[in-house]
Design an enzyme around this catalytic site. Structure first.
Site, mmCIF file in Angstrom:
data_model
loop_
_atom_site.group_PDB
_atom_site.id
_atom_site.type_symbol
_atom_site.label_atom_id
_atom_site.label_comp_id
_atom_site.label_asym_id
_atom_site.label_seq_id
_atom_site.Cartn_x
_atom_site.Cartn_y
_atom_site.Cartn_z
ATOM 1 N N GLU A 1 22.825 67.944 -12.463
ATOM 2 C CA GLU A 1 23.214 67.333 -11.189
ATOM 3 C C GLU A 1 22.659 65.913 -11.085
ATOM 4 O O GLU A 1 23.349 64.989 -10.646
ATOM 5 C CB GLU A 1 22.695 68.188 -10.035
ATOM 6 C CG GLU A 1 23.145 67.693 -8.687
ATOM 7 C CD GLU A 1 22.722 68.616 -7.568
ATOM 8 O OE1 GLU A 1 22.338 68.085 -6.507
ATOM 9 O OE2 GLU A 1 22.776 69.841 -7.737
ATOM 10 N N GLU A 2 21.430 65.722 -11.514
ATOM 11 C CA GLU A 2 20.805 64.402 -11.460
ATOM 12 C C GLU A 2 21.569 63.396 -12.328
ATOM 13 O O GLU A 2 21.754 62.241 -11.944
ATOM 14 C CB GLU A 2 19.360 64.531 -11.947
ATOM 15 C CG GLU A 2 18.504 63.339 -11.671
ATOM 16 C CD GLU A 2 17.048 63.608 -12.029
ATOM 17 O OE1 GLU A 2 16.515 62.844 -12.850
ATOM 18 O OE2 GLU A 2 16.472 64.568 -11.501
ATOM 19 N N ARG A 3 22.011 63.821 -13.483
ATOM 20 C CA ARG A 3 22.774 62.931 -14.375
ATOM 21 C C ARG A 3 24.104 62.524 -13.750
ATOM 22 O O ARG A 3 24.533 61.372 -13.879
ATOM 23 C CB ARG A 3 23.012 63.614 -15.719
ATOM 24 C CG ARG A 3 21.760 63.709 -16.552
ATOM 25 C CD ARG A 3 22.036 64.391 -17.876
ATOM 26 N NE ARG A 3 20.791 64.605 -18.587
ATOM 27 C CZ ARG A 3 20.365 65.778 -19.016
ATOM 28 N NH1 ARG A 3 21.091 66.855 -18.828
ATOM 29 N NH2 ARG A 3 19.226 65.873 -19.642
#
Length: 134
Positions: A122-124
């Site tokens: 999700e962060e990417r």
């Protein structure tokens, strides 16, 4: 408002041999070890700590533990100077017989590596979206 720090990509991907241990004793974990590259480490109230909770395979022996930064035995060793991203500090933190209730575990014991990998995905996606919008 509480400030929270989290694990970094570099810490898990380039250092899969995490040494910090959380040993279950009764209804709490006793944590010993250290954490490098701790985002917001000098100002956070809580930390999401990935620690070894068993001696099993590396992808099945880690758990995520919500750790208050004001507990006895939590030592902020130093603030790390960085080239950029100055809006949040980065610190090195050590744990010396830190006692945390077992109820502070996030999800199931031994699933920390899996949870962390899901969070990184999700962060990417957010990083890509933000770079495209800039």
């Amino acid at each position: 408002m509480y400030k929270f720090c989290n694990l970094t990509h570099a810490q898990l991907l380039f250092n899969p041999g995490i040494k910090t241990k959380a040993v279950k004793k009764g209804d709490e974990y006793v944590i010993n070890g250290g954490k490098m590259w701790t985002t917001s480490g000098t100002q956070a109230d809580w930390m999401c700590l990935l620690a070894n909770t068993s001696d099993g395979p590396p992808h099945r022996n880690k758990s995520l533990i919500c750790l208050p930064m004001n507990l006895p035995g939590v030592h902020i060793a130093r603030k790390i100077n960085k080239i950029g991203m100055w809006s949040s500090d980065t610190a090195e933190v050590f744990f010396d017989d830190v006692h945390v209730p077992c109820k502070n575990i996030i999800g199931q014991e031994g699933m920390g590596f899996t949870y962390q990998m899901l969070q990184f995905q999700e962060e990417r996606l957010w990083a890509v979206a933000n770079s495209e919008c800039s």
